[in-house]
Design a protein around this motif. Structure first.
Motif, PDB file in Angstrom:
ATOM      1  N   LEU A  23       5.864  -1.406   2.037  1.00 11.21           N
ATOM      2  CA  LEU A  23       6.609  -1.871   3.340  1.00 11.21           C
ATOM      3  C   LEU A  23       6.905  -0.606   4.175  1.00 11.21           C
ATOM      4  O   LEU A  23       6.639  -0.254   5.354  1.00 11.21           O
ATOM      5  CB  LEU A  23       7.563  -2.744   3.438  1.00 11.21           C
ATOM      6  CG  LEU A  23       7.132  -4.151   2.985  1.00 11.21           C
ATOM      7  CD1 LEU A  23       8.269  -5.226   2.726  1.00 11.21           C
ATOM      8  CD2 LEU A  23       6.184  -4.783   3.910  1.00 11.21           C
ATOM      9  N   LYS A  24       7.655   0.445   3.389  1.00 13.54           N
ATOM     10  CA  LYS A  24       8.270   1.543   3.900  1.00 13.54           C
ATOM     11  C   LYS A  24       7.037   2.611   4.497  1.00 13.54           C
ATOM     12  O   LYS A  24       7.080   3.084   5.397  1.00 13.54           O
ATOM     13  CB  LYS A  24       9.002   2.361   3.086  1.00 13.54           C
ATOM     14  CG  LYS A  24       9.677   3.731   3.434  1.00 13.54           C
ATOM     15  CD  LYS A  24      10.524   4.356   2.515  1.00 13.54           C
ATOM     16  CE  LYS A  24      10.906   5.886   3.034  1.00 13.54           C
ATOM     17  NZ  LYS A  24      11.721   6.392   2.043  1.00 13.54           N
ATOM     18  N   ALA A  25       5.840   2.810   3.787  1.00 11.21           N
ATOM     19  CA  ALA A  25       4.784   3.491   3.994  1.00 11.21           C
ATOM     20  C   ALA A  25       4.030   2.942   5.133  1.00 11.21           C
ATOM     21  O   ALA A  25       3.595   3.768   5.863  1.00 11.21           O
ATOM     22  CB  ALA A  25       3.885   3.570   2.912  1.00 11.21           C
ATOM     23  N   LYS A  26       4.107   1.568   5.381  1.00 15.52           N
ATOM     24  CA  LYS A  26       3.322   0.924   6.506  1.00 15.52           C
ATOM     25  C   LYS A  26       4.522   0.879   7.662  1.00 15.52           C
ATOM     26  O   LYS A  26       4.044   0.488   8.907  1.00 15.52           O
ATOM     27  CB  LYS A  26       3.108  -0.421   6.114  1.00 15.52           C
ATOM     28  CG  LYS A  26       1.903  -0.347   5.427  1.00 15.52           C
ATOM     29  CD  LYS A  26       0.634   0.128   5.646  1.00 15.52           C
ATOM     30  CE  LYS A  26      -0.457  -0.237   4.730  1.00 15.52           C
ATOM     31  NZ  LYS A  26      -1.803   0.477   5.487  1.00 15.52           N
ATOM     32  N   GLU A  29       4.180 -11.584  -6.198  1.00 22.33           N
ATOM     33  CA  GLU A  29       3.420 -12.731  -5.670  1.00 22.33           C
ATOM     34  C   GLU A  29       3.694 -12.534  -3.972  1.00 22.33           C
ATOM     35  O   GLU A  29       3.496 -13.488  -3.116  1.00 22.33           O
ATOM     36  CB  GLU A  29       3.882 -13.948  -5.882  1.00 22.33           C
ATOM     37  CG  GLU A  29       3.522 -14.277  -7.442  1.00 22.33           C
ATOM     38  CD  GLU A  29       4.139 -15.478  -7.749  1.00 22.33           C
ATOM     39  OE1 GLU A  29       4.711 -16.490  -7.169  1.00 22.33           O
ATOM     40  OE2 GLU A  29       3.861 -15.888  -9.195  1.00 22.33           O
ATOM     41  N   PHE A  30       4.326 -11.493  -3.459  1.00 20.43           N
ATOM     42  CA  PHE A  30       4.670 -11.328  -2.244  1.00 20.43           C
ATOM     43  C   PHE A  30       3.434 -11.133  -1.303  1.00 20.43           C
ATOM     44  O   PHE A  30       2.412 -10.548  -1.544  1.00 20.43           O
ATOM     45  CB  PHE A  30       5.335 -10.040  -2.120  1.00 20.43           C
ATOM     46  CG  PHE A  30       6.119 -10.181  -0.538  1.00 20.43           C
ATOM     47  CD1 PHE A  30       7.412 -10.889  -0.433  1.00 20.43           C
ATOM     48  CD2 PHE A  30       5.855  -9.180   0.362  1.00 20.43           C
ATOM     49  CE1 PHE A  30       7.925 -10.795   0.914  1.00 20.43           C
ATOM     50  CE2 PHE A  30       6.549  -9.181   1.636  1.00 20.43           C
ATOM     51  CZ  PHE A  30       7.603  -9.992   1.707  1.00 20.43           C
ATOM     52  N   PRO A  31       3.488 -12.016  -0.227  1.00 18.19           N
ATOM     53  CA  PRO A  31       1.967 -12.032   0.643  1.00 18.19           C
ATOM     54  C   PRO A  31       2.011 -10.449   1.251  1.00 18.19           C
ATOM     55  O   PRO A  31       2.886  -9.968   1.566  1.00 18.19           O
ATOM     56  CB  PRO A  31       2.312 -13.046   1.512  1.00 18.19           C
ATOM     57  CG  PRO A  31       3.858 -13.116   1.816  1.00 18.19           C
ATOM     58  CD  PRO A  31       4.338 -12.843   0.546  1.00 18.19           C
ATOM     59  N   TRP A  33      15.067   2.899   1.235  1.00 12.26           N
ATOM     60  CA  TRP A  33      14.175   1.924   1.925  1.00 12.26           C
ATOM     61  C   TRP A  33      15.031   1.333   3.281  1.00 12.26           C
ATOM     62  O   TRP A  33      14.281   0.651   4.425  1.00 12.26           O
ATOM     63  CB  TRP A  33      13.671   0.682   1.431  1.00 12.26           C
ATOM     64  CG  TRP A  33      13.128   1.073  -0.112  1.00 12.26           C
ATOM     65  CD1 TRP A  33      11.926   1.635  -0.200  1.00 12.26           C
ATOM     66  CD2 TRP A  33      13.355   0.992  -1.457  1.00 12.26           C
ATOM     67  NE1 TRP A  33      11.613   1.558  -1.509  1.00 12.26           N
ATOM     68  CE2 TRP A  33      12.568   1.413  -2.236  1.00 12.26           C
ATOM     69  CE3 TRP A  33      14.608   0.693  -1.966  1.00 12.26           C
ATOM     70  CZ2 TRP A  33      12.685   1.644  -3.526  1.00 12.26           C
ATOM     71  CZ3 TRP A  33      14.863   0.543  -3.430  1.00 12.26           C
ATOM     72  CH2 TRP A  33      13.821   0.993  -4.266  1.00 12.26           C
ATOM     73  N   PHE A  34      16.268   1.264   3.035  1.00 13.38           N
ATOM     74  CA  PHE A  34      17.128   0.618   4.073  1.00 13.38           C
ATOM     75  C   PHE A  34      17.974   1.452   5.051  1.00 13.38           C
ATOM     76  O   PHE A  34      18.767   2.346   4.362  1.00 13.38           O
ATOM     77  CB  PHE A  34      17.779  -0.673   3.548  1.00 13.38           C
ATOM     78  CG  PHE A  34      16.979  -1.789   3.101  1.00 13.38           C
ATOM     79  CD1 PHE A  34      16.381  -2.684   3.664  1.00 13.38           C
ATOM     80  CD2 PHE A  34      16.508  -1.779   1.499  1.00 13.38           C
ATOM     81  CE1 PHE A  34      15.224  -3.593   3.107  1.00 13.38           C
ATOM     82  CE2 PHE A  34      15.767  -2.570   1.215  1.00 13.38           C
ATOM     83  CZ  PHE A  34      15.235  -3.628   1.980  1.00 13.38           C
ATOM     84  N   THR A  38      11.327  -8.270 -10.153  1.00 16.56           N
ATOM     85  CA  THR A  38       9.998  -7.798 -10.586  1.00 16.56           C
ATOM     86  C   THR A  38       9.176  -7.650  -9.531  1.00 16.56           C
ATOM     87  O   THR A  38       9.028  -8.493  -8.647  1.00 16.56           O
ATOM     88  CB  THR A  38       9.443  -8.697 -11.686  1.00 16.56           C
ATOM     89  OG1 THR A  38      10.304  -8.891 -12.986  1.00 16.56           O
ATOM     90  CG2 THR A  38       8.049  -8.114 -11.819  1.00 16.56           C
ATOM     91  N   GLY A  39       8.583  -6.419  -9.189  1.00 14.48           N
ATOM     92  CA  GLY A  39       7.593  -6.126  -8.296  1.00 14.48           C
ATOM     93  C   GLY A  39       8.045  -5.722  -7.082  1.00 14.48           C
ATOM     94  O   GLY A  39       7.456  -5.535  -5.842  1.00 14.48           O
ATOM     95  N   LEU A  40       9.491  -5.858  -6.604  1.00 20.95           N
ATOM     96  CA  LEU A  40      10.209  -5.640  -5.537  1.00 20.95           C
ATOM     97  C   LEU A  40       9.857  -3.951  -5.139  1.00 20.95           C
ATOM     98  O   LEU A  40       9.740  -3.642  -3.925  1.00 20.95           O
ATOM     99  CB  LEU A  40      11.819  -6.008  -5.524  1.00 20.95           C
ATOM    100  CG  LEU A  40      12.418  -5.723  -4.267  1.00 20.95           C
ATOM    101  CD1 LEU A  40      11.888  -6.222  -2.968  1.00 20.95           C
ATOM    102  CD2 LEU A  40      13.903  -5.936  -4.387  1.00 20.95           C
ATOM    103  N   ILE A  41      10.213  -3.338  -6.043  1.00 21.82           N
ATOM    104  CA  ILE A  41       9.978  -1.535  -5.613  1.00 21.82           C
ATOM    105  C   ILE A  41       8.792  -1.443  -5.164  1.00 21.82           C
ATOM    106  O   ILE A  41       8.691  -0.568  -4.054  1.00 21.82           O
ATOM    107  CB  ILE A  41      10.198  -1.004  -6.885  1.00 21.82           C
ATOM    108  CG1 ILE A  41      11.853  -0.930  -7.321  1.00 21.82           C
ATOM    109  CG2 ILE A  41       9.997   0.438  -6.806  1.00 21.82           C
ATOM    110  CD1 ILE A  41      12.308  -0.144  -8.464  1.00 21.82           C
ATOM    111  N   ASP A  42       7.736  -2.030  -5.585  1.00 19.19           N
ATOM    112  CA  ASP A  42       6.372  -1.835  -5.221  1.00 19.19           C
ATOM    113  C   ASP A  42       6.194  -2.303  -3.670  1.00 19.19           C
ATOM    114  O   ASP A  42       5.614  -1.674  -2.932  1.00 19.19           O
ATOM    115  CB  ASP A  42       5.287  -2.084  -6.040  1.00 19.19           C
ATOM    116  CG  ASP A  42       5.227  -1.442  -7.200  1.00 19.19           C
ATOM    117  OD1 ASP A  42       5.372  -0.584  -7.423  1.00 19.19           O
ATOM    118  OD2 ASP A  42       4.467  -2.090  -8.307  1.00 19.19           O
ATOM    119  N   VAL A  43       6.869  -3.484  -3.549  1.00 20.20           N
ATOM    120  CA  VAL A  43       6.879  -3.999  -2.208  1.00 20.20           C
ATOM    121  C   VAL A  43       7.480  -3.243  -1.223  1.00 20.20           C
ATOM    122  O   VAL A  43       6.910  -2.929   0.145  1.00 20.20           O
ATOM    123  CB  VAL A  43       7.425  -5.314  -2.276  1.00 20.20           C
ATOM    124  CG1 VAL A  43       7.485  -5.993  -0.776  1.00 20.20           C
ATOM    125  CG2 VAL A  43       6.194  -6.373  -2.935  1.00 20.20           C
TER     126      VAL A  43
END
Length: 222
Positions: free
Chosen positions: A101-104, A217-219, A131-132, A92-97
């Motif tokens: 990260l890819k966009a940045k 909850e990823f920072p 992503w990888f 949960t939430g990983l795809i958005d993270v």
């Protein structure tokens, strides 16, 4: 710039019960040992297959026997994954993270104790190539000792062209967090979706910056 190194199993993909089921079946077939929760935490999750086989089946296994048993166990595990398609999803939430990260343009890779056949499976099922860079992924190819030794994270940091202290590692396993500590990783996150390991993590001498339940909850790192 901070580089991100993701463990995969139990971190990006909540598959620990499937790995355990495949290992329990194999160990029951070839050994009379009974596994405790401590065995699973400290001697199974995060470790390479040869280490697990030698620990729970026999120290005297030949390289050929280890290879055959490892491939059998992982094929069984992948079958279990495909038998549970509703659970064949990223945490949960990983795809958005990952999209953020890819966009940045944050350097990131995966460091897993899994074998190449499993990495191929994950890249196919989860389309990880979005992503990888596959060539930068570190997996168990038999060329370095597994966790809790630091080699896997040192190699991952090298693949990102960053010093270990400039990297953040996200891990779910005791052995993986210890490996990150030994590698001198700058920031270590533990993921514990069920909350079952929080007390053990807190009571250990491990350096953990934060414990999260999932990637919502990823920072914010950039």
């Amino acid at each position: 710039m901070t580089g991100i190194i993701f463990d995969f199993n139990g971190t990006m993909f909540q598959d620990s019960p499937l790995h355990e089921a495949a290992w329990f079946e194999m160990i029951a077939k070839y050994s009379s040992k009974t596994l405790s929760e401590d065995d699973i935490l400290h001697h199974m999750h995060g470790h390479t297959n040869d280490e697990i086989l030698k620990c729970f089946i026999s120290e005297d296994l030949t390289d050929a026997q280890i290879s055959e048993l490892s491939l059998t166990k992982e094929a069984n595990y992948r079958d279990l994954c495909l038998q549970n398609p509703d659970n064949l999803i990223l945490t949960t939430g990983l795809i958005d993270v990952l999209d953020h990260l890819k966009a940045k343009k944050v350097p990131m890779t995966i460091a897993t104790a899994g074998i190449k056949e499993n990495v191929d499976f994950y890249f196919d099922v989860f389309d990880l190539g979005r992503w990888f860079d596959y060539s930068k992924v570190v997996y168990d190819d038999g060329s370095f000792p597994g966790k809790p030794q630091p080699d896997i994270f040192l190699k991952a940091a090298e693949n990102l062209a960053l010093p270990p202290q400039a990297c953040l590692v996200i891990e779910d396993a005791f052995s993986g967090i210890l490996a990150a500590n030994r590698a001198g990783i700058g920031t270590v996150l533990a993921i514990d979706p069920t909350g079952q390991n929080r007390e053990k993590f807190a009571a250990s001498d491990l350096h953990i910056n934060q414990i999260i339940s999932d990637f919502t909850e990823f920072p914010e790192v950039v």
